[in-house]
Motif scaffolding. Structure first.
Motif, mmCIF file in Angstrom:
data_model
loop_
_atom_site.group_PDB
_atom_site.id
_atom_site.type_symbol
_atom_site.label_atom_id
_atom_site.label_comp_id
_atom_site.label_asym_id
_atom_site.label_seq_id
_atom_site.Cartn_x
_atom_site.Cartn_y
_atom_site.Cartn_z
ATOM 1 N N LEU A 45 59.485 54.701 81.889
ATOM 2 C CA LEU A 45 60.614 54.630 81.234
ATOM 3 C C LEU A 45 60.593 53.552 80.109
ATOM 4 O O LEU A 45 61.290 53.952 78.899
ATOM 5 C CB LEU A 45 61.614 53.780 82.156
ATOM 6 N N SER A 46 59.774 52.687 79.906
ATOM 7 C CA SER A 46 59.546 51.732 78.841
ATOM 8 C C SER A 46 59.441 52.657 77.633
ATOM 9 O O SER A 46 59.705 52.516 76.463
ATOM 10 C CB SER A 46 58.735 50.713 79.099
ATOM 11 N N ALA A 47 58.116 53.474 77.767
ATOM 12 C CA ALA A 47 57.563 54.146 76.637
ATOM 13 C C ALA A 47 58.544 55.371 76.155
ATOM 14 O O ALA A 47 58.588 55.503 75.143
ATOM 15 C CB ALA A 47 56.160 55.002 77.249
ATOM 16 N N LEU A 48 59.312 56.107 77.112
ATOM 17 C CA LEU A 48 60.136 56.842 76.990
ATOM 18 C C LEU A 48 61.370 56.430 76.082
ATOM 19 O O LEU A 48 62.002 56.869 75.044
ATOM 20 C CB LEU A 48 60.792 57.451 78.174
ATOM 21 N N ALA A 49 62.037 55.183 76.420
ATOM 22 C CA ALA A 49 63.035 54.346 75.524
ATOM 23 C C ALA A 49 62.572 53.985 74.301
ATOM 24 O O ALA A 49 63.194 54.433 73.189
ATOM 25 C CB ALA A 49 63.583 53.104 76.359
ATOM 26 N N LEU A 50 61.360 53.304 74.248
ATOM 27 C CA LEU A 50 60.879 53.114 72.784
ATOM 28 C C LEU A 50 60.346 54.341 72.004
ATOM 29 O O LEU A 50 60.553 54.251 70.758
ATOM 30 C CB LEU A 50 59.756 52.002 73.048
ATOM 31 N N GLY A 51 59.982 55.240 72.583
ATOM 32 C CA GLY A 51 59.430 56.270 71.719
ATOM 33 C C GLY A 51 60.632 57.223 71.257
ATOM 34 O O GLY A 51 60.678 57.817 70.241
ATOM 35 N N GLY A 52 61.558 57.335 72.252
ATOM 36 C CA GLY A 52 62.939 57.845 71.626
ATOM 37 C C GLY A 52 63.696 57.404 70.563
ATOM 38 O O GLY A 52 64.159 57.600 69.784
ATOM 39 N N ALA A 53 63.686 55.838 70.739
ATOM 40 C CA ALA A 53 64.177 55.143 69.664
ATOM 41 C C ALA A 53 63.369 55.092 68.577
ATOM 42 O O ALA A 53 64.008 55.343 67.431
ATOM 43 C CB ALA A 53 64.409 53.697 70.187
ATOM 44 N N ALA A 54 61.962 55.350 68.312
ATOM 45 C CA ALA A 54 61.252 55.305 67.365
ATOM 46 C C ALA A 54 61.670 56.546 66.444
ATOM 47 O O ALA A 54 61.806 56.615 65.364
ATOM 48 C CB ALA A 54 59.905 55.080 67.617
ATOM 49 N N ILE A 55 61.608 57.806 67.379
ATOM 50 C CA ILE A 55 62.032 59.025 66.535
ATOM 51 C C ILE A 55 63.332 58.969 66.149
ATOM 52 O O ILE A 55 63.590 59.395 64.882
ATOM 53 C CB ILE A 55 61.843 60.024 67.786
ATOM 54 N N ALA A 56 64.349 58.572 66.899
ATOM 55 C CA ALA A 56 65.633 58.336 66.291
ATOM 56 C C ALA A 56 65.631 57.357 65.125
ATOM 57 O O ALA A 56 66.629 57.916 63.841
ATOM 58 C CB ALA A 56 66.748 57.981 67.356
ATOM 59 N N LEU A 57 65.036 56.326 64.893
ATOM 60 C CA LEU A 57 64.936 55.479 63.705
ATOM 61 C C LEU A 57 64.504 56.043 62.855
ATOM 62 O O LEU A 57 65.022 56.033 61.561
ATOM 63 C CB LEU A 57 64.386 54.205 64.242
ATOM 64 N N HIS A 58 63.353 56.900 63.072
ATOM 65 C CA HIS A 58 62.895 57.576 61.840
ATOM 66 C C HIS A 58 63.705 58.462 60.993
ATOM 67 O O HIS A 58 63.895 58.690 59.873
ATOM 68 C CB HIS A 58 61.430 58.279 62.165
ATOM 69 N N ARG A 59 64.354 59.145 61.936
ATOM 70 C CA ARG A 59 65.043 60.317 61.296
ATOM 71 C C ARG A 59 66.362 59.799 60.690
ATOM 72 O O ARG A 59 66.779 60.423 59.677
ATOM 73 C CB ARG A 59 65.729 61.331 62.550
ATOM 74 N N TYR A 60 66.733 58.694 61.197
ATOM 75 C CA TYR A 60 68.218 57.883 60.769
ATOM 76 C C TYR A 60 67.507 57.355 59.137
ATOM 77 O O TYR A 60 68.358 57.317 58.164
ATOM 78 C CB TYR A 60 68.437 56.795 61.454
ATOM 79 N N ARG A 61 66.338 56.683 59.150
ATOM 80 C CA ARG A 61 65.686 56.131 57.931
ATOM 81 C C ARG A 61 65.397 57.015 56.840
ATOM 82 O O ARG A 61 65.346 56.599 55.648
ATOM 83 C CB ARG A 61 64.871 55.102 58.081
ATOM 84 N N ALA A 62 65.375 58.287 57.166
ATOM 85 C CA ALA A 62 64.823 59.479 56.125
ATOM 86 C C ALA A 62 65.533 60.548 56.211
ATOM 87 O O ALA A 62 65.113 61.396 56.494
ATOM 88 C CB ALA A 62 63.300 59.911 56.820
ATOM 89 N N PRO A 63 66.921 60.441 55.692
ATOM 90 C CA PRO A 63 67.847 61.723 55.768
ATOM 91 C C PRO A 63 67.418 62.763 54.819
ATOM 92 O O PRO A 63 66.719 62.375 53.756
ATOM 93 C CB PRO A 63 69.168 60.775 55.239
ATOM 94 N N ALA A 64 68.024 63.645 55.329
ATOM 95 C CA ALA A 64 67.610 64.802 54.387
ATOM 96 C C ALA A 64 68.168 64.956 53.065
ATOM 97 O O ALA A 64 67.610 65.610 52.122
ATOM 98 C CB ALA A 64 67.980 66.130 55.300
ATOM 99 N N PHE A 65 69.374 64.444 52.881
ATOM 100 C CA PHE A 65 70.072 64.410 51.759
ATOM 101 C C PHE A 65 70.350 63.098 51.344
ATOM 102 O O PHE A 65 70.737 62.070 52.050
ATOM 103 C CB PHE A 65 71.539 65.125 52.104
ATOM 104 N N ARG A 66 70.234 63.014 50.049
ATOM 105 C CA ARG A 66 70.406 61.605 49.470
ATOM 106 C C ARG A 66 71.770 61.486 48.635
ATOM 107 O O ARG A 66 72.015 60.345 48.439
ATOM 108 C CB ARG A 66 69.111 61.250 48.260
ATOM 109 N N ARG A 67 72.307 62.517 48.291
ATOM 110 C CA ARG A 67 73.930 62.461 47.540
ATOM 111 C C ARG A 67 74.691 63.156 47.822
ATOM 112 O O ARG A 67 74.352 64.324 48.536
ATOM 113 C CB ARG A 67 73.235 62.387 45.902
ATOM 114 N N ILE A 68 75.861 62.775 47.965
ATOM 115 C CA ILE A 68 76.917 63.553 48.573
ATOM 116 C C ILE A 68 77.901 63.654 47.289
ATOM 117 O O ILE A 68 78.231 62.726 46.773
ATOM 118 C CB ILE A 68 77.423 62.831 49.825
ATOM 119 N N VAL A 69 78.435 64.862 47.223
ATOM 120 C CA VAL A 69 79.214 65.322 46.118
ATOM 121 C C VAL A 69 80.469 65.903 46.552
ATOM 122 O O VAL A 69 80.273 66.854 47.235
ATOM 123 C CB VAL A 69 78.609 66.093 44.996
#
Length: 144
Positions: A45-69
């Motif tokens: 359970l700890s590994a699942l929680a921390l692994g899921g959070a790591a994946i979500a945080l990576h996706r959040y910190r590296a967005p596909a788009f940098r500018r919105i127009v």
């Protein structure tokens, strides 16, 4: 107040949201250890929680788009390579000082943004809120 017919801003993820994600992930990782569950289950359970959070945080910190127009031709999202992609603002919600935006676009099924006071200046936020109030999208339902 003047009208905001167009807007351009660079999107960067909020450091406060990233920090809150880490704090919640650590709490979720420690929570199984306060239970009487078997050791193997607590580890899983700890590994699942921390692994899921790591994946979500990576996706959040590296967005596909940098500018919105948003201009006369509608919404466009600019990716990391500088290519523009047409997008449709599917939904938006104002949650106190937060502004959640959800676009549908071709290269990805959706792109979601959380605009906070620390990732967009006050004048641009105000203009964005005015633009959203003026051009209400057909669906302002829940951001799923």
């Amino acid at each position: 107040m003047r009208s905001a017919p167009s807007i351009v801003f660079d999107y960067r993820p909020s450091p406060a949201v990233a920090t809150a994600t880490v704090v919640v992930a650590l709490a979720a990782g420690l929570a199984p250890w306060a239970s009487a569950a078997p050791l193997a289950l607590r580890i899983a359970l700890s590994a699942l929680a921390l692994g899921g959070a790591a994946i979500a945080l990576h996706r959040y910190r590296a967005p596909a788009f940098r500018r919105i127009v948003c201009g006369a031709s509608g919404w466009r999202l600019v990716d990391r390579d500088g290519r523009e992609h047409a997008a449709v603002l599917h939904a938006h919600r104002r949650l106190g000082s937060l502004l959640a935006l959800d676009w549908r676009c071709a290269p990805r099924s959706h792109f979601r943004v959380l605009v906070t006071p620390d990732n967009l200046d006050a004048d641009t936020r105000r203009r964005l809120v005015l633009l959203l109030a003026r051009d209400e999208p057909p669906e302002t339902g829940a951001l799923v």
